[in-house]
Design a protein around this motif. Structure first.
Motif, PDB file in Angstrom:
ATOM      1  N   TYR A 296     -29.716  -0.305  46.998  1.00  0.00           N
ATOM      2  CA  TYR A 296     -28.313   0.038  47.191  1.00  0.00           C
ATOM      3  C   TYR A 296     -28.052   1.526  46.957  1.00  0.00           C
ATOM      4  O   TYR A 296     -28.680   2.161  46.100  1.00  0.00           O
ATOM      5  N   ARG A 297     -27.072   2.017  47.669  1.00  0.00           N
ATOM      6  CA  ARG A 297     -26.522   3.339  47.347  1.00  0.00           C
ATOM      7  C   ARG A 297     -25.681   3.220  46.078  1.00  0.00           C
ATOM      8  O   ARG A 297     -25.024   2.201  45.844  1.00  0.00           O
TER       9      ARG A 297
ATOM     10  N   LEU B 206     -23.561  -5.320  36.004  1.00  0.00           N
ATOM     11  CA  LEU B 206     -22.957  -5.554  37.304  1.00  0.00           C
ATOM     12  C   LEU B 206     -23.335  -4.419  38.250  1.00  0.00           C
ATOM     13  O   LEU B 206     -23.465  -3.264  37.830  1.00  0.00           O
ATOM     14  N   VAL B 207     -23.530  -4.734  39.531  1.00  0.00           N
ATOM     15  CA  VAL B 207     -23.731  -3.715  40.562  1.00  0.00           C
ATOM     16  C   VAL B 207     -22.857  -4.090  41.761  1.00  0.00           C
ATOM     17  O   VAL B 207     -23.033  -5.163  42.350  1.00  0.00           O
ATOM     18  N   VAL B 208     -21.912  -3.219  42.090  1.00  0.00           N
ATOM     19  CA  VAL B 208     -20.999  -3.415  43.226  1.00  0.00           C
ATOM     20  C   VAL B 208     -21.119  -2.168  44.096  1.00  0.00           C
ATOM     21  O   VAL B 208     -20.447  -1.160  43.851  1.00  0.00           O
ATOM     22  N   PRO B 209     -21.976  -2.164  45.105  1.00  0.00           N
ATOM     23  CA  PRO B 209     -22.376  -0.915  45.755  1.00  0.00           C
ATOM     24  C   PRO B 209     -21.312  -0.194  46.544  1.00  0.00           C
ATOM     25  O   PRO B 209     -21.471   1.000  46.815  1.00  0.00           O
TER      26      PRO B 209
ATOM     27  N   ASN C 169     -18.861   3.570  50.794  1.00  0.00           N
ATOM     28  CA  ASN C 169     -20.225   3.971  50.443  1.00  0.00           C
ATOM     29  C   ASN C 169     -21.252   3.506  51.469  1.00  0.00           C
ATOM     30  O   ASN C 169     -22.421   3.300  51.144  1.00  0.00           O
ATOM     31  N   GLY C 170     -20.806   3.330  52.720  1.00  0.00           N
ATOM     32  CA  GLY C 170     -21.707   2.895  53.775  1.00  0.00           C
ATOM     33  C   GLY C 170     -21.738   1.395  53.996  1.00  0.00           C
ATOM     34  O   GLY C 170     -22.497   0.904  54.831  1.00  0.00           O
TER      35      GLY C 170
ATOM     36  N   SER D 242     -24.677  11.128  43.976  1.00  0.00           N
ATOM     37  CA  SER D 242     -25.111   9.825  44.455  1.00  0.00           C
ATOM     38  C   SER D 242     -26.609   9.636  44.269  1.00  0.00           C
ATOM     39  O   SER D 242     -27.361  10.598  44.110  1.00  0.00           O
ATOM     40  N   MET D 243     -27.020   8.384  44.284  1.00  0.00           N
ATOM     41  CA  MET D 243     -28.430   7.986  44.220  1.00  0.00           C
ATOM     42  C   MET D 243     -28.633   6.797  45.152  1.00  0.00           C
ATOM     43  O   MET D 243     -27.665   6.213  45.659  1.00  0.00           O
ATOM     44  N   VAL D 244     -29.890   6.422  45.336  1.00  0.00           N
ATOM     45  CA  VAL D 244     -30.253   5.176  45.999  1.00  0.00           C
ATOM     46  C   VAL D 244     -31.215   4.461  45.063  1.00  0.00           C
ATOM     47  O   VAL D 244     -32.249   5.014  44.681  1.00  0.00           O
TER      48      VAL D 244
END
Length: 309
Positions: free
Chosen positions: A121-122, A216-219, A290-291, A130-132
């Motif tokens: 995820y971005r 939690l991860v919400v991209p 974010n894409g 930003s990171m990936v």
């Protein structure tokens, strides 16, 4: 709505193949974690093609040494310096509120029955970088279904650990934030297949500084929405309070969707600095959501995204 474009990364921003970009290496790492009891034995790369970006991941050293986790300090390097003292086993998460099956779930029970999936995820910080990241985790929706949300539930609230003896950012007279750190999502956002509870990254168990053992991860939202070291998940019919919205509601909305057309008062959101590039690397244009607009824009149909920022 912005059209998704090809990633703009330089060679210096791509993780060396020896570090991760070998599928067999990832699977060996996942298998090792399963043997250690940190991940289910069924860990796999399920749905990676469907949900993952094809952008090159940010180098592991940056992902694990440059991040915000104010419970360990306000500097970007503070989490990596101080999080080693955090005890993450045993760990449990309370799931309560408007559910038919409330209870205290051990980490192994919460994650174990599910297949851990890899999601690349971005990650977009509201500060303009930003990171990936290649995460390992489980869809949050599956965990919530297990607790059987009540028909009237509309929101999901999250709460981070409070343990000042191990989290130095929570101790002292002057505190940057009120503890515990709290966050929230609408129930449909929480149930979306892109939303995961991450238990690892780069084929390894989640490092303490990145929110171990479960976060939690919400991209499609700014990074501060992806709450770390979760100890409570509560379903409710009311919009829950969130830490940064409490701190400064003018600057931080409840939704916090990545939107290049709505600037933060201190940081433009039109472009972003890709962590890992050289100082001369051009900034990347920020994408709507974010894409992930193709996947999530429908959640906000008809909403004024400037008002509900």
């Amino acid at each position: 709505m912005h059209v998704r474009e090809k990633p703009k990364f330089g060679e210096s921003e791509i993780t060396p193949k020896s570090a991760w970009l070998d599928r067999r290496s990832l699977m060996r790492g996942a298998a090792g974690l399963a043997a250690a009891g940190l991940l289910p034995a069924t860990a796999r790369r399920a749905s990676a093609a469907r949900y993952s970006t094809d952008a090159p991941p940010t180098a592991y050293e940056y992902v694990t040494t440059y991040n915000n986790f104010y419970e360990f300090g306000t500097g970007k390097s503070d989490p990596a310096k101080h999080a080693g003292r955090l005890t993450t086993s045993p760990w449990s998460v309370v799931i309560d509120g408007m559910v038919a099956r409330p209870g205290t779930y051990a980490f192994e029970d919460l994650v174990g029955p599910r297949t851990v999936e890899e999601r690349i995820y971005r990650l977009r910080c509201v500060e303009g970088w930003s990171m990936v990241i290649p995460w390992l985790g489980v869809p949050l929706g599956g965990v919530l279904k297990r607790a059987e949300p009540a028909p009237g539930a509309r929101y999901v609230a999250f709460e981070t650990l409070v343990r000042p003896e191990e989290m130095p950012g929570q101790s002292g007279i002057f505190q940057v934030l009120d503890w515990p750190y709290v966050e929230g999502l609408r129930l449909d956002e929480a149930m979306h297949p892109l939303t995961i509870l991450a238990t690892g990254l780069y084929g390894e168990a989640l490092p303490n500084q990145n929110g171990a053992p479960i976060r939690l991860v919400v991209p499609w939202k700014y990074g501060y929405k992806s709450i770390k070291s979760i100890v409570r998940i509560t379903l409710t019919d009311k919009q829950p309070p969130t830490t940064w919205n409490i701190q400064n509601p003018r600057e931080y909305g409840f939704y916090s969707n990545v939107n290049p057309e709505v600037d933060h008062p201190r940081w433009s959101q039109a472009t972003e600095r890709v962590i890992g590039g050289s100082l001369l690397s051009p900034q990347r244009d920020t994408e709507m959501f974010n894409g992930y607009a193709d996947e999530v824009a429908g959640l906000y149909a008809g909403m004024d995204l400037r008002k509900f920022h």
